[in-house]
Design a protein around this motif. Structure first.
Motif, short mmCIF file in Angstrom:
data_model
loop_
_atom_site.label_atom_id
_atom_site.label_comp_id
_atom_site.label_asym_id
_atom_site.label_seq_id
_atom_site.Cartn_x
_atom_site.Cartn_y
_atom_site.Cartn_z
N SER A 189 -64.81 -72.66 -67.43
CA SER A 189 -65.33 -71.29 -67.32
C SER A 189 -64.95 -70.71 -65.97
O SER A 189 -64.86 -71.42 -64.97
N VAL A 190 -64.72 -69.40 -65.97
CA VAL A 190 -64.43 -68.66 -64.75
C VAL A 190 -65.57 -67.67 -64.54
O VAL A 190 -65.73 -66.72 -65.30
N LEU A 191 -66.37 -67.92 -63.52
CA LEU A 191 -67.51 -67.07 -63.20
C LEU A 191 -67.05 -66.04 -62.17
O LEU A 191 -66.64 -66.40 -61.07
N ALA A 192 -67.12 -64.76 -62.54
CA ALA A 192 -66.51 -63.72 -61.71
C ALA A 192 -67.31 -62.43 -61.82
O ALA A 192 -68.31 -62.35 -62.54
N THR A 193 -66.86 -61.42 -61.10
CA THR A 193 -67.40 -60.08 -61.29
C THR A 193 -66.74 -59.47 -62.52
O THR A 193 -65.66 -59.89 -62.94
N MET A 204 -70.43 -74.35 -72.27
CA MET A 204 -70.02 -74.44 -73.67
C MET A 204 -70.11 -75.88 -74.16
O MET A 204 -69.89 -76.83 -73.39
N GLU A 205 -70.39 -76.03 -75.45
CA GLU A 205 -70.34 -77.33 -76.11
C GLU A 205 -69.50 -77.19 -77.38
O GLU A 205 -69.78 -76.33 -78.22
N ARG A 206 -68.48 -78.04 -77.51
CA ARG A 206 -67.59 -77.99 -78.67
C ARG A 206 -67.19 -79.40 -79.07
O ARG A 206 -66.62 -80.13 -78.25
N ASP A 207 -67.47 -79.75 -80.29
CA ASP A 207 -67.02 -81.03 -80.85
C ASP A 207 -67.34 -82.21 -79.92
O ASP A 207 -66.51 -83.10 -79.68
N GLY A 208 -68.56 -82.20 -79.40
CA GLY A 208 -68.99 -83.28 -78.53
C GLY A 208 -68.50 -83.17 -77.09
O GLY A 208 -68.79 -84.04 -76.27
N ILE A 214 -65.93 -77.81 -65.73
CA ILE A 214 -65.51 -77.12 -64.52
C ILE A 214 -65.88 -75.65 -64.62
O ILE A 214 -65.64 -75.00 -65.65
N VAL A 215 -66.46 -75.12 -63.55
CA VAL A 215 -66.70 -73.69 -63.44
C VAL A 215 -66.02 -73.20 -62.16
O VAL A 215 -66.29 -73.70 -61.07
N VAL A 216 -65.13 -72.24 -62.32
CA VAL A 216 -64.42 -71.64 -61.19
C VAL A 216 -65.28 -70.53 -60.60
O VAL A 216 -65.71 -69.62 -61.31
N TRP A 261 -76.26 -79.07 -67.25
CA TRP A 261 -75.67 -80.38 -67.00
C TRP A 261 -74.72 -80.26 -65.80
O TRP A 261 -74.30 -79.15 -65.45
N PRO A 262 -74.38 -81.37 -65.15
CA PRO A 262 -73.52 -81.31 -63.96
C PRO A 262 -72.10 -80.87 -64.31
O PRO A 262 -71.53 -81.30 -65.33
N VAL A 263 -71.54 -80.01 -63.49
CA VAL A 263 -70.15 -79.60 -63.61
C VAL A 263 -69.54 -79.59 -62.21
O VAL A 263 -70.23 -79.66 -61.20
#
Length: 273
Positions: free
Chosen positions: A117-121, A178-182, A187-189, A208-210
């Motif tokens: 994921s990219v956390l941004a404005t 996100m959770e997909r297929d287990g 990572i979050v940018v 959960w930890p990232v």
């Protein structure tokens, strides 16, 4: 650069988030003088139309470059960089600019789950520049762009020593997970230089930890690399390191904060240097 200027590096942001980059640059460039410019009169940049903001930043830099004559300018703001840095380079040829871009490439290389994921404005999220980075480097993983309307302002509040609503923080970052297929996002940018100041809150509120990727050190290293190739006068200038606010002289809380970063608060206009 043909003329030899004093070793002055200008750091520019819409607010005080770019201090996260300046903090790293101070370690790598101890013989440089720093001028930190907070364009707080125009904060938040997300409220601007793109063309108007680009013109505003370009015009403002004409003043800053003339006034402080930096040998190097760091755009310590993802929104300003992705929108205006190419325009600045065309408008002011011969000047050296260092940009700030979302760390999508290292995130894509580092992820094990393939969910990033990219956390941004919102401005950075909608920029074509950001989507081109995903196309170039993120094709082998799923990259989710998460635009936050409020986190930059929350970081400004937190940096001023005021309380931040942790539940509000949780709401802003929750779309990153996100959770997909287990598999889960691993990572979050942090694609806004304000966000590293809240990263401890992010860790606490995360389900959960990232791995939170902060680009501040990488930007500072890039500035250091470019500074080594710029012709400058030897030694550090005698002038104090400055914190410049476009809205005027800052209040007591901001003054204390800037002084804590080794900066002397001032304003762009008026009699002060």
């Amino acid at each position: 650069m043909t003329d030899h200027r004093a070793r002055t590096a200008l750091f520019f942001d819409s607010g005080i988030g770019g201090l996260s980059v300046l903090r790293e640059a101070r370690v790598l460039m101890p013989d440089w003088r720093f001028v930190y410019v907070a364009d707080d009169a125009a904060f938040p940049y997300g409220a601007w139309e793109e063309e108007a903001l680009r013109d505003h930043i370009t015009s403002l830099f004409g003043n800053l470059l003339e006034r402080y004559r930096p040998a190097l300018s760091v755009i310590a703001c993802n929104t300003a960089s992705t929108l205006a840095i190419d325009h600045l380079r065309r408008a002011y040829p011969g000047e050296t600019f260092v940009g700030t871009v979302p760390a999508i490439k290292p995130a894509a290389e580092r992820t094990r789950s393939g969910l990033v994921s990219v956390l941004a404005t919102p401005g950075t999220v909608k920029r074509q520049y950001t989507r081109e980075l995903i196309r170039q480097y993120g094709q082998k993983c799923h990259v989710r762009l998460v635009g936050s309307d409020n986190l930059a302002a929350m970081a400004e509040t937190y940096m001023r020593g005021q309380m931040v609503d942790e539940e509000a923080v949780r709401r802003e970052i929750s779309p990153c997970f996100m959770e997909r297929d287990g598999r889960r996002t691993d990572i979050v940018v942090l694609a806004c230089t304000h966000y590293p100041f809240l990263v401890n809150r992010f860790r606490k509120m995360a389900p959960w930890p990232v791995d939170w990727i902060d680009t501040s050190e990488a930007i500072a290293r890039r500035a250091k690399t470019l500074s080594d190739g710029i012709g400058t006068l030897p030694g550090k200038p005698d002038e104090a390191d400055l914190a410049v606010f476009t809205s005027g002289f800052p209040g007591p809380e901001l003054c204390r904060l800037m002084q804590g970063f080794g900066l002397t608060p001032t304003m762009l206009q008026g009699d002060q240097p």
